[in-house]
Structure formats: structure tokens, C-alpha cells
Design a protein around this motif. Structure first.
Motif, PDB file in Angstrom:
ATOM      1  N   HIS A 123       0.849  -1.188   0.000  1.00  0.00           N
ATOM      2  CA  HIS A 123       0.000   0.000   0.000  1.00  0.00           C
ATOM      3  C   HIS A 123       0.887   1.242   0.000  1.00  0.00           C
ATOM      4  O   HIS A 123       1.611   1.500   0.955  1.00  0.00           O
ATOM      5  N   GLY A 124       0.812   2.005  -1.094  1.00  0.00           N
ATOM      6  CA  GLY A 124       1.528   3.270  -1.173  1.00  0.00           C
ATOM      7  C   GLY A 124       3.001   3.192  -0.855  1.00  0.00           C
ATOM      8  O   GLY A 124       3.536   4.035  -0.146  1.00  0.00           O
ATOM      9  N   GLY A 125       3.687   2.172  -1.359  1.00  0.00           N
ATOM     10  CA  GLY A 125       5.114   2.015  -1.109  1.00  0.00           C
ATOM     11  C   GLY A 125       5.443   1.195   0.120  1.00  0.00           C
ATOM     12  O   GLY A 125       6.607   0.834   0.337  1.00  0.00           O
ATOM     13  N   ILE A 126       4.440   0.878   0.940  1.00  0.00           N
ATOM     14  CA  ILE A 126       4.653   0.047   2.127  1.00  0.00           C
ATOM     15  C   ILE A 126       4.396  -1.405   1.762  1.00  0.00           C
ATOM     16  O   ILE A 126       3.382  -1.725   1.126  1.00  0.00           O
ATOM     17  N   GLU A 127       5.287  -2.281   2.139  1.00  0.00           N
ATOM     18  CA  GLU A 127       5.120  -3.720   1.891  1.00  0.00           C
ATOM     19  C   GLU A 127       5.217  -4.465   3.215  1.00  0.00           C
ATOM     20  O   GLU A 127       6.172  -4.292   3.974  1.00  0.00           O
ATOM     21  N   MET A 128       4.217  -5.299   3.491  1.00  0.00           N
ATOM     22  CA  MET A 128       4.196  -6.082   4.724  1.00  0.00           C
ATOM     23  C   MET A 128       4.130  -7.559   4.389  1.00  0.00           C
ATOM     24  O   MET A 128       3.225  -8.006   3.680  1.00  0.00           O
ATOM     25  N   GLY A 180     -11.621   7.680  12.898  1.00  0.00           N
ATOM     26  CA  GLY A 180     -10.530   6.718  13.017  1.00  0.00           C
ATOM     27  C   GLY A 180      -9.361   7.051  12.118  1.00  0.00           C
ATOM     28  O   GLY A 180      -9.073   8.220  11.866  1.00  0.00           O
ATOM     29  N   TYR A 181      -8.719   6.015  11.586  1.00  0.00           N
ATOM     30  CA  TYR A 181      -7.505   6.176  10.791  1.00  0.00           C
ATOM     31  C   TYR A 181      -7.614   5.354   9.509  1.00  0.00           C
ATOM     32  O   TYR A 181      -8.297   4.331   9.457  1.00  0.00           O
ATOM     33  N   ARG A 182      -6.872   5.808   8.481  1.00  0.00           N
ATOM     34  CA  ARG A 182      -6.785   5.025   7.256  1.00  0.00           C
ATOM     35  C   ARG A 182      -5.479   5.357   6.549  1.00  0.00           C
ATOM     36  O   ARG A 182      -4.864   6.389   6.801  1.00  0.00           O
ATOM     37  N   LEU A 183      -5.086   4.455   5.654  1.00  0.00           N
ATOM     38  CA  LEU A 183      -3.876   4.666   4.877  1.00  0.00           C
ATOM     39  C   LEU A 183      -4.186   5.432   3.601  1.00  0.00           C
ATOM     40  O   LEU A 183      -5.177   5.154   2.926  1.00  0.00           O
ATOM     41  N   ARG A 184      -3.335   6.411   3.298  1.00  0.00           N
ATOM     42  CA  ARG A 184      -3.451   7.115   2.028  1.00  0.00           C
ATOM     43  C   ARG A 184      -2.761   6.303   0.940  1.00  0.00           C
ATOM     44  O   ARG A 184      -1.943   5.436   1.221  1.00  0.00           O
ATOM     45  N   GLY A 185      -3.071   6.618  -0.293  1.00  0.00           N
ATOM     46  CA  GLY A 185      -2.386   5.979  -1.404  1.00  0.00           C
ATOM     47  C   GLY A 185      -3.124   4.766  -1.910  1.00  0.00           C
ATOM     48  O   GLY A 185      -4.130   4.331  -1.348  1.00  0.00           O
ATOM     49  N   ALA A 186      -2.589   4.196  -2.968  1.00  0.00           N
ATOM     50  CA  ALA A 186      -3.269   3.082  -3.655  1.00  0.00           C
ATOM     51  C   ALA A 186      -2.792   1.743  -3.118  1.00  0.00           C
ATOM     52  O   ALA A 186      -1.616   1.539  -2.862  1.00  0.00           O
ATOM     53  N   GLN A 187      -3.759   0.848  -2.949  1.00  0.00           N
ATOM     54  CA  GLN A 187      -3.450  -0.527  -2.563  1.00  0.00           C
ATOM     55  C   GLN A 187      -3.018  -1.275  -3.805  1.00  0.00           C
ATOM     56  O   GLN A 187      -3.589  -1.105  -4.882  1.00  0.00           O
ATOM     57  N   THR A 188      -1.996  -2.124  -3.685  1.00  0.00           N
ATOM     58  CA  THR A 188      -1.529  -2.926  -4.822  1.00  0.00           C
ATOM     59  C   THR A 188      -1.503  -4.387  -4.458  1.00  0.00           C
ATOM     60  O   THR A 188      -1.586  -4.738  -3.307  1.00  0.00           O
ATOM     61  N   ALA A 226       4.842  10.856   7.327  1.00  0.00           N
ATOM     62  CA  ALA A 226       3.886  10.653   8.415  1.00  0.00           C
ATOM     63  C   ALA A 226       2.443  10.774   7.946  1.00  0.00           C
ATOM     64  O   ALA A 226       1.536  10.189   8.546  1.00  0.00           O
ATOM     65  N   SER A 227       2.221  11.523   6.853  1.00  0.00           N
ATOM     66  CA  SER A 227       0.848  11.708   6.360  1.00  0.00           C
ATOM     67  C   SER A 227       0.325  10.472   5.640  1.00  0.00           C
ATOM     68  O   SER A 227      -0.814  10.466   5.165  1.00  0.00           O
ATOM     69  N   ALA A 228       1.160   9.430   5.531  1.00  0.00           N
ATOM     70  CA  ALA A 228       0.684   8.182   4.906  1.00  0.00           C
ATOM     71  C   ALA A 228      -0.479   7.603   5.689  1.00  0.00           C
ATOM     72  O   ALA A 228      -1.332   6.904   5.141  1.00  0.00           O
ATOM     73  N   ILE A 229      -0.519   7.898   6.992  1.00  0.00           N
ATOM     74  CA  ILE A 229      -1.646   7.490   7.830  1.00  0.00           C
ATOM     75  C   ILE A 229      -2.491   8.729   8.099  1.00  0.00           C
ATOM     76  O   ILE A 229      -2.024   9.680   8.721  1.00  0.00           O
ATOM     77  N   GLU A 230      -3.702   8.701   7.622  1.00  0.00           N
ATOM     78  CA  GLU A 230      -4.595   9.851   7.742  1.00  0.00           C
ATOM     79  C   GLU A 230      -5.522   9.688   8.938  1.00  0.00           C
ATOM     80  O   GLU A 230      -6.082   8.609   9.168  1.00  0.00           O
TER      81      GLU A 230
END
Length: 222
Positions: free
Chosen positions: A129-134, A214-222, A204-208
Motif C-alpha cells: 500500500h503506497g510504497g509500504i510492503e508487509m 478513526g484512521y486510514r492509509l493514504r495511497g493506492a493498494q496494490t 507521516a501523512s501516509a496514515i490519515e
């Protein structure tokens, strides 16, 4: 993932709980069947690790009542008995899986993970998600190729956000899924953990934060 350990041996119950918490699971403990029934009725668990020979109320009865209630909680039954007929009896009662004592902890974790995938819609082993890989199997997280060293709670919070696929996750839901029943509902643990997690991200704004929701992740899910 939220797990209930229903085990009357305190040392074993604590051993299992501590190990699962290190894997970012929220874990509660019950040392008898009556307490297990109360917890299962009052909270929503993905998996219950249920010792068959519990005091107060037999594990078989706990299992029967849980199945009859129609909840989605999956049952992994533990027993010191290694008789095939006993295992078959436990499964026929409604248990989803059966593990004899003594057992290997890694096998226990694998079985819990497998049951949890049946309890809730399965998340892929690798989420992006948006450059983050888990990588949930390896418990590793990277962002734009940079490895992130996350605490157990930070990993759990990020996992919940990524699994939500961009949807908003409330602080209450995070408290339920990442912490355990001992967490104070008025605690600021979620806010503190979120702040620490944001500090480790490239942006830090990757988490809105959605005020009041509540909270959500910005950016596109891949």
C-alpha cells in the motif's frame, strides 16, 4: 487477530499467551470453563485455544455452546489424550482442529493462523500500500525498499490498516484487535502507537486521521 486461551495450567497458558503476543496477536486467558464461556459470550474472538479437560465446565461443553451460538470463532482443541477416538470425538463436537499435548509452539501458531483465515476473509501473505510492503509470514515491513523496525503493537496497528484496504479503522477496533481485554478503553495507547508508527514512515501523512472516526492509509493498494 484476537485469541482466547482457555487452559487451566497457568504456566502453559502464560507461555502460549506471551508467545502469541510477540506475534502481534491480542490474547486473553481463561483458566476454567465457566470463565471461558463468559469471555466468549462477551467478546469477539477469531480463535479459541480450548483445553478439553477444563475445571468448572468441561471443554466439550464450552465447545458445544460456542458452536450453538453461531459465532464465527474457530476452535482449536487441546488435550493430553492422544487417542484417535478422543480426537474424533472432539472434532464431532464441533472443534475445527485438534492438537495433542505436548505440542510444538510453531505448529500451534500455524494452526491458529490457518483457523483465523477461515474465521475472517483472508488477507494476502504480502500486502502493499503506497510504497509500504508487509510480509505477514516473516513479520517484516519495508517502505520504498527500506526495512522498518516496528514494535509488536506498531506492526499490529499497521497490519489492521493495511488489511482494511484504505477503509477507515476506528481507535476502538484497533484497541480490540491489537490489544487485549486488559486495555483501558480510555487509554491513549492507540494514539501513542500511531504517533510512533508515523515517525518511522518516510511520510507521516501516509496514515490519515479522520476526526471522530478513526484512521486510514493514504495511497493506492496494490
Amino acid at each position: 487477530m484476537r485469541v482466547l486461551i482457555a487452559e487451566d495450567e497457568p504456566v502453559l497458558a502464560d507461555f502460549i499467551a506471551d508467545g502469541l503476543r510477540q506475534l502481534a496477536m491480542a490474547v486473553d486467558i481463561a483458566h476454567d470453563g465457566l470463565t471461558a464461556t463468559e469471555k466468549l459470550a462477551g467478546d469477539e474472538y477469531d480463535v479459541v485455544v480450548l483445553d478439553r479437560d477444563l475445571p468448572g465446565k468441561h471443554g466439550d461443553d464450552v465447545c458445544r455452546e460456542l458452536i450453538a451460538s453461531g459465532v464465527r470463532t474457530r476452535v482449536l482443541m487441546l488435550t493430553a489424550m492422544d487417542d484417535v477416538r478422543e480426537r474424533v470425538k472432539g472434532l464431532r463436537i464441533g472443534a475445527d482442529d485438534y492438537l495433542g499435548k505436548p505440542f510444538d509452539f510453531d505448529e500451534l501458531v500455524a494452526r491458529i493462523d490457518a483457523l483465523a483465515r477461515r474465521s475472517t476473509p483472508a488477507a494476502p501473505p504480502v500486502m502493499r500500500h503506497g510504497g509500504i510492503e508487509m510480509n505477514t509470514a516473516l513479520r517484516q515491513v519495508s517502505q520504498n525498499g527500506r526495512f522498518l523496525s516496528l514494535s509488536v503493537k506498531e506492526f499490529g496497528v499497521l497490519h489492521a490498516l493495511m488489511a482494511a484496504n484504505g477503509a477507515v479503522v476506528s481507535a476502538e477496533d484497533l484497541l480490540t484487535s491489537v490489544w487485549d481485554e486488559n486495555a483501558d478503553p480510555f487509554t491513549n495507547a492507540v494514539r501513542i502507537t500511531m504517533s510512533r508508527l508515523r515517525a518511522k514512515l518516510d511520510d507521516a501523512s501516509a496514515i490519515e486521521t479522520i476526526a471522530g472516526v478513526g484512521y486510514r492509509l493514504r495511497g493506492a493498494q496494490t
